[in-house]
Design an enzyme around this catalytic site. Structure first.
Site, PDB file in Angstrom:
ATOM      1  CB  CYS A 112      55.291  21.857  31.971  1.00  0.00           C
ATOM      2  SG  CYS A 112      54.115  21.725  30.611  1.00  0.00           S
ATOM      3  CG  HIS A 156      57.883  22.617  28.499  1.00  0.00           C
ATOM      4  ND1 HIS A 156      57.545  21.674  29.447  1.00  0.00           N
ATOM      5  CD2 HIS A 156      58.990  23.238  28.986  1.00  0.00           C
ATOM      6  CE1 HIS A 156      58.414  21.714  30.442  1.00  0.00           C
ATOM      7  NE2 HIS A 156      59.306  22.663  30.187  1.00  0.00           N
ATOM      8  CG  HIS A 215      61.358  23.546  33.053  1.00  0.00           C
ATOM      9  ND1 HIS A 215      61.401  22.480  32.198  1.00  0.00           N
ATOM     10  CD2 HIS A 215      62.656  23.833  33.342  1.00  0.00           C
ATOM     11  CE1 HIS A 215      62.665  22.149  31.964  1.00  0.00           C
ATOM     12  NE2 HIS A 215      63.446  22.967  32.645  1.00  0.00           N
TER      13      HIS A 215
END
Length: 158
Positions: A55, A106, A118
Site C-alpha cells: 500500500c 493501510h 490502493h
C-alpha cells in the site's frame, strides 16, 4: 458542441456499464494516468515498483510521479500533510485505515466519488468505496499532501 457532450456522456455510461479495469474514465491528470498505468499490478509486501506494490509503496510511487516524496510506510505517511475531514476529501488526498488493530496500517489515494485506489493484499492495485463496510469500520482519517498548486497541476479535473 451539445452532440459531442451527449456522445461523450453516452460513451462514459456504456463504459461504466460494461466495466473496465481502469480506475478512471478520464485519464487527463498525472494522478489518473499514474493510477491507470499500474491498475491491476499484483500486491507484493515491501513492493515499490510496477513488478508489485504494497500500500505505501503504491502511494509513494504515485506521489513521486507528481514530484512529491513520501515516507516509505503508511504510519509515517499519516504524519505528513494536513488533516482533511471525510466530507472534504478531494482527489489526491491520502486515506488511512487501521487494518491490524495496531494503528495506521493501510493507505490509499482518494480518487473522487467516494472511491480510493490502493494495493489490496489479495487483489493488487484496485479501487474500493470508502463506504465499503470493511473500510468504513477501519477508516482512521485523511491527509492532504498536495499543495494547491500541486492539486491544480496533477489531480484537478479540467
Amino acid at each position: 458542441m451539445r452532440k459531442t457532450l451527449t456522445a461523450a456522456a453516452t460513451s462514459l455510461a456504456i463504459l461504466f456499464t460494461i466495466g473496465t479495469a481502469s480506475a478512471y474514465a478520464d485519464s487527463s491528470t498525472t494522478l489518473n494516468k499514474t493510477v491507470n498505468a499500474v491498475y491491476g499490478t499484483p500486491y507484493k509486501l515491501g513492493g515499490t515498483t510496477t513488478n508489485g506494490f504494497d500500500c505505501s509503496g503504491f502511494t509513494s510511487y504515485v506521489f513521486k510521479k507528481m514530484g512529491v516524496k513520501l515516507p516509505r510506510v503508511s504510519s509515517a505517511q499519516y504524519k505528513q500533510g494536513t488533516p482533511v475531514a471525510k466530507n472534504q476529501l478531494q482527489e489526491g488526498d491520502l486515506v488511512f485505515f487501521n487494518t491490524t488493530g495496531k494503528g495506521v496500517s493501510h493507505v490509499g489515494i482518494y480518487i473522487g466519488d467516494g472511491k480510493f485506489a490502493h494495493a489490496s493484499s489479495s487483489k493488487g492495485i484496485r479501487t474500493d468505496k470508502l463506504s465499503n463496510s470493511y473500510y468504513k469500520k477501519r477508516y482512521v482519517g485523511a491527509k492532504r499532501i498536495l499543495s494547491k498548486y500541486g492539486y491544480a497541476t496533477h489531480a484537478a479535473q479540467s
